[in-house]
Design a protein around this motif. Structure first.
Motif, PDB file in Angstrom:
ATOM      1  N   VAL A   1     -11.415  33.383  13.504  1.00 11.15           N
ATOM      2  CA  VAL A   1     -11.138  34.821  13.457  1.00 11.15           C
ATOM      3  C   VAL A   1     -12.371  35.609  13.880  1.00 11.15           C
TER       4      VAL A   1
ATOM      5  N   SER B   1     -10.771  36.521  17.497  1.00 12.66           N
ATOM      6  CA  SER B   1      -9.684  37.480  17.291  1.00 12.66           C
ATOM      7  C   SER B   1      -9.981  38.818  17.964  1.00 12.66           C
TER       8      SER B   1
ATOM      9  N   SER C   1      -9.019  41.764  16.980  1.00 18.59           N
ATOM     10  CA  SER C   1      -9.357  42.831  16.043  1.00 18.59           C
ATOM     11  C   SER C   1     -10.865  42.881  15.797  1.00 18.59           C
TER      12      SER C   1
ATOM     13  N   ALA D   1      -7.877  48.135  17.205  1.00 17.70           N
ATOM     14  CA  ALA D   1      -8.229  47.068  16.262  1.00 17.70           C
ATOM     15  C   ALA D   1      -7.189  46.957  15.159  1.00 17.70           C
TER      16      ALA D   1
ATOM     17  N   ARG E   1      -4.958  43.698  14.576  1.00 14.60           N
ATOM     18  CA  ARG E   1      -4.995  43.004  13.281  1.00 14.60           C
ATOM     19  C   ARG E   1      -3.594  42.647  12.811  1.00 14.60           C
TER      20      ARG E   1
END
Length: 74
Positions: free
Chosen positions: A15, A19, A21, A61, A65
């Motif tokens: 993550v 990721s 986000s 973001a 998410r």
């Protein structure tokens, strides 16, 4: 009263490094810094442009998410 306990997720490394986000949040942090520094160096950039960009990236973001991202093996 309830206590909130924070625990790292099992795939925290993925993550943090992959990721969208987290990438958007890092970009928003850079834009926030630019909002403070750039006006000191130049008056050619319209006031508030970095604040607007930071807002848009932070909104992205939030959306990122909520969207499921698949783990892709390198």
């Amino acid at each position: 009263m309830h206590r909130i306990r924070a625990h790292l997720i099992s795939d925290w490394h993925w993550v943090l490094t992959r990721s969208w986000s987290v990438r958007f949040i890092a970009l928003a942090a850079i834009l926030s810094g630019a909002e403070a520094i750039v006006p000191l160096l130049s008056d050619r950039i319209a006031p508030g442009i970095f604040a607007l960009l930071s807002f848009l990236v932070t909104a992205a973001a939030l959306v990122a998410r909520l969207v499921a991202q698949k783990h892709v093996r390198d």
